[in-house]
Enzyme design. Sequence first.
Site, PDB file in Angstrom:
ATOM      1  N   LYS A  24       0.843  -1.210   0.000  1.00  0.00           N
ATOM      2  CA  LYS A  24       0.000   0.000   0.000  1.00  0.00           C
ATOM      3  C   LYS A  24       0.873   1.253   0.000  1.00  0.00           C
ATOM      4  O   LYS A  24       0.574   2.222  -0.710  1.00  0.00           O
ATOM      5  CB  LYS A  24      -0.884   0.027   1.249  1.00  0.00           C
ATOM      6  CG  LYS A  24      -1.969  -1.019   1.280  1.00  0.00           C
ATOM      7  CD  LYS A  24      -2.799  -0.802   2.543  1.00  0.00           C
ATOM      8  CE  LYS A  24      -3.800  -1.876   2.797  1.00  0.00           C
ATOM      9  NZ  LYS A  24      -4.539  -1.675   4.053  1.00  0.00           N
TER      10      LYS A  24
ATOM     11  N   ASP B  38      -8.285   0.716   3.996  1.00  0.00           N
ATOM     12  CA  ASP B  38      -8.700  -0.636   4.353  1.00  0.00           C
ATOM     13  C   ASP B  38      -9.244  -1.270   3.086  1.00  0.00           C
ATOM     14  O   ASP B  38     -10.074  -0.674   2.394  1.00  0.00           O
ATOM     15  CB  ASP B  38      -9.746  -0.657   5.464  1.00  0.00           C
ATOM     16  CG  ASP B  38      -9.806  -2.042   6.083  1.00  0.00           C
ATOM     17  OD1 ASP B  38      -8.835  -2.425   6.771  1.00  0.00           O
ATOM     18  OD2 ASP B  38     -10.787  -2.768   5.847  1.00  0.00           O
TER      19      ASP B  38
HETATM   20  P1  ITT Z   1      -2.718  -1.949   7.255  1.00  0.00           P
HETATM   21  O1  ITT Z   1      -3.935  -2.322   8.078  1.00  0.00           O
HETATM   22  O2  ITT Z   1      -1.509  -1.630   8.078  1.00  0.00           O
HETATM   23  O3  ITT Z   1      -3.020  -0.900   6.240  1.00  0.00           O
HETATM   24  P2  ITT Z   1      -3.112  -4.609   6.139  1.00  0.00           P
HETATM   25  O4  ITT Z   1      -2.335  -5.427   5.165  1.00  0.00           O
HETATM   26  O5  ITT Z   1      -3.495  -5.266   7.441  1.00  0.00           O
HETATM   27  O6  ITT Z   1      -2.287  -3.262   6.405  1.00  0.00           O
HETATM   28  P3  ITT Z   1      -5.920  -4.475   5.440  1.00  0.00           P
HETATM   29  O7  ITT Z   1      -6.380  -4.762   6.816  1.00  0.00           O
HETATM   30  O8  ITT Z   1      -6.616  -3.411   4.654  1.00  0.00           O
HETATM   31  O9  ITT Z   1      -4.373  -4.060   5.414  1.00  0.00           O
HETATM   32  O10 ITT Z   1      -5.942  -5.830   4.628  1.00  0.00           O
HETATM   33  C1  ITT Z   1      -5.905  -5.854   3.249  1.00  0.00           C
HETATM   34  C2  ITT Z   1      -5.733  -7.279   2.756  1.00  0.00           C
HETATM   35  O11 ITT Z   1      -6.167  -7.359   1.404  1.00  0.00           O
HETATM   36  C3  ITT Z   1      -4.282  -7.708   2.779  1.00  0.00           C
HETATM   37  O12 ITT Z   1      -4.212  -9.103   2.970  1.00  0.00           O
HETATM   38  C4  ITT Z   1      -3.793  -7.342   1.407  1.00  0.00           C
HETATM   39  O13 ITT Z   1      -2.739  -8.166   0.978  1.00  0.00           O
HETATM   40  C5  ITT Z   1      -5.053  -7.537   0.544  1.00  0.00           C
HETATM   41  N1  ITT Z   1      -5.104  -6.470  -0.448  1.00  0.00           N
HETATM   42  C6  ITT Z   1      -5.555  -5.199  -0.303  1.00  0.00           C
HETATM   43  N2  ITT Z   1      -5.347  -4.475  -1.405  1.00  0.00           N
HETATM   44  C7  ITT Z   1      -4.741  -5.292  -2.269  1.00  0.00           C
HETATM   45  C8  ITT Z   1      -4.235  -5.112  -3.564  1.00  0.00           C
HETATM   46  O14 ITT Z   1      -4.277  -3.939  -4.174  1.00  0.00           O
HETATM   47  N3  ITT Z   1      -3.662  -6.157  -4.167  1.00  0.00           N
HETATM   48  C9  ITT Z   1      -3.577  -7.339  -3.552  1.00  0.00           C
HETATM   49  N4  ITT Z   1      -4.011  -7.608  -2.320  1.00  0.00           N
HETATM   50  C10 ITT Z   1      -4.585  -6.579  -1.674  1.00  0.00           C
END
Ligand code: ITT
Length: 198
Positions: A12, A68
């Site tokens: 991200k 998120d």
């Molecule tokens: P933060 O909360 O610190 O931002 P996180 O990885 O825990 O980090 P999330 O709770 O939003 O973030 O979880 C998002 C999940 O969805 C995570 O497993 C990512 O790998 C996946 N994901 C989100 N956007 C994605 C993308 O653009 N491409 C591939 N996977 C994605």
Amino acid sequence: MQIVLATSNKGKVKEISGFFGEIVVPYTHIIDAFDIEENGDTFAKNAIIKARAIYEKLPDDSIVIADDSGISVPMLGGEPGVYSARYAKIGASDKDNLHKLINELKKKNIKCTAAYYTAAIALVCLEGEFVVHGWMYGNVIDEALGGGGFGYDPMFIPEGFDKTLGELPSDIKSDFSHRTKALKLIVPIMEMIKLGRI
Ligand code: ITT
């Protein structure tokens, strides 16, 4: 204007920094990383929880954005959805989650089915709290192809393409992604804040 990014997800950080350039700073460059309980039942609620948690630790005049996001597969009842980061287990790696989703497809003999990514971007600052959304539609397949992107990208084929986001050049994702679409909506809100009109 400096924007603090409330995420510790390197994928991200890369994509959001690519969108905004140097005005974005990950919060971990300012304060130590800490765990935030994401107990909301929607992407929007969890994005606000994360942005608020970081904002509360920074000076009042800070502008914080959080992302998120996740992937939803209608044939699996919308899974993993808001549980995308902990689909395999709490604390799972991206690889664990990717393989869990591939296994769930294989269990049901699904080789390819519709799926979509959602990104909720929250902005928290002195002037208030804002949330916008973006979506990217496509299909998921029962294998991981390519090493680009992050998370579920190696099994996701965006609509209009025949390769996964793991195989496609990164500018395709940055042009069409759920995250880019949401970030484009947050820009006018940031401009109004800067002009003092919110
Ligand atoms: P933060 O909360 O610190 O931002 P996180 O990885 O825990 O980090 P999330 O709770 O939003 O973030 O979880 C998002 C999940 O969805 C995570 O497993 C990512 O790998 C996946 N994901 C989100 N956007 C994605 C993308 O653009 N491409 C591939 N996977 C994605």
